[in-house]
Design an enzyme around this catalytic site. Structure first.
Site, short mmCIF file in Angstrom:
data_model
loop_
_atom_site.label_atom_id
_atom_site.label_comp_id
_atom_site.label_asym_id
_atom_site.label_seq_id
_atom_site.Cartn_x
_atom_site.Cartn_y
_atom_site.Cartn_z
N LYS A 144 34.37 42.66 42.01
CA LYS A 144 34.14 41.56 42.48
C LYS A 144 35.39 40.34 42.10
O LYS A 144 35.53 39.60 42.84
CB LYS A 144 33.22 40.72 41.66
N GLY A 145 36.30 40.80 41.24
CA GLY A 145 37.19 39.88 40.81
C GLY A 145 38.20 39.24 41.91
O GLY A 145 38.65 38.16 41.73
N ARG B 64 33.84 34.13 35.53
CA ARG B 64 34.41 34.08 36.84
C ARG B 64 34.85 32.78 37.38
O ARG B 64 35.78 32.46 38.29
CB ARG B 64 33.83 35.20 37.78
N LYS C 1 49.67 42.73 34.74
CA LYS C 1 50.40 43.29 33.27
C LYS C 1 51.06 44.41 33.41
O LYS C 1 50.69 45.53 33.01
CB LYS C 1 49.03 43.49 32.48
N GLU D 113 43.64 42.21 44.99
CA GLU D 113 43.27 42.48 43.85
C GLU D 113 43.32 41.12 42.83
O GLU D 113 44.21 40.54 43.26
CB GLU D 113 44.08 43.71 42.97
N ASP D 114 42.31 41.23 41.85
CA ASP D 114 42.56 39.99 40.88
C ASP D 114 43.68 40.24 39.93
O ASP D 114 44.39 39.55 39.61
CB ASP D 114 41.25 39.78 40.22
N ASP E 211 36.33 38.34 35.18
CA ASP E 211 35.35 38.04 34.24
C ASP E 211 35.48 38.82 32.83
O ASP E 211 36.48 40.01 32.85
CB ASP E 211 34.00 38.94 34.71
N ASP F 124 46.23 46.32 36.17
CA ASP F 124 46.54 46.48 34.75
C ASP F 124 46.94 47.80 34.45
O ASP F 124 48.35 47.93 34.49
CB ASP F 124 45.19 46.35 34.00
N PHE G 144 43.68 39.66 27.22
CA PHE G 144 42.64 39.68 28.05
C PHE G 144 42.32 38.30 28.92
O PHE G 144 41.95 37.22 28.03
CB PHE G 144 41.37 40.40 27.51
#
Ligand code: IMP
Ligand code: MG
Length: 180
Positions: free
Chosen positions: A44-45, A166, A132, A100-101, A160, A104, A153
């Protein structure tokens, strides 16, 4: 405010995000001139970033979505992905921008890029709001990065923690107590 009491601090402001996303949109417009890229938002991000980014791309674009899961409620990736929602349009012959949000470990995008190329996409590039790099496990090329961030984080701008936060307009660092 009660609903933001677990926020430690703002890392990237709404203004910084919008300035940078506009630049990214302009770059993508130049790079894809004469093409009709398919933007694939990873739910969802990525929904908020995708909405902003596509409005700054001055091309005849298409949009579709995929949802995969690599996290199960916590703050650590489990290393493999499960498909929850697939594309509803064909990706054959398309120039795809995966949106993408945050990248990582890189596990999610590495798997999705491979999958779309196997299915016959003409090209697959990756655009992410945040990265990151220090946590990368997969050596996947990220073509457009909004902001490099430290290993903390973060929530907001679509990201989220356990489905919360969000909606925040800024990218914020969560208090450590919230991650327990
Ligand atoms: P990767 O497969 O390890 O690159 O994980 C990517 C996904 O993990 C992102 O799409 C996010 O959903 C989630 N994620 C990674 N870091 C964060 C974070 O700091 N906050 C919220 N979600 C995160
Ligand atoms: Mg997530």
């Amino acid at each position: 405010m009660e609903h933001t009491r677990l926020i430690e601090r703002v890392l990237i402001t709404e203004e910084q995000l919008s300035t940078r996303v506009k630049q990214m949109g302009e770059q993508i417009t130049k790079d894809y001139l004469g093409k009709q890229p398919l933007f694939v938002g990873i739910l969802k991000g990525a929904w908020m970033f995708l909405a902003d980014l596509t409005r700054y791309v001055d091309l005849n674009t298409e949009v579709d979505f995929m949802q995969v899961s690599s996290y199960f409620g916590g703050t650590e990736s489990v290393g493999t992905i499960t498909m929850i929602k697939d594309l509803t349009t064909s990706c054959k012959g398309k120039d795809i921008v995966l949106v993408e949000d945050i990248v990582d470990t890189g596990v999610t995008l590495d798997s999705l890029k491979t999958l779309l190329l196997e299915r016959g996409a003409h090209s697959v590039k990756i655009a992410t709001a945040l990265s990151k790099s220090s946590r990368r496990q997969k050596n996947v090329v990220i073509d457009y990065i909004g902001f490099e961030i430290p290993d903390e984080f973060v929530v907001g701008y679509g990201l989220d923690f356990d489905e919360k936060y969000r909606y925040l307009r800024d990218v914020c660092v969560l208090k450590e107590e919230a991650c327990k």
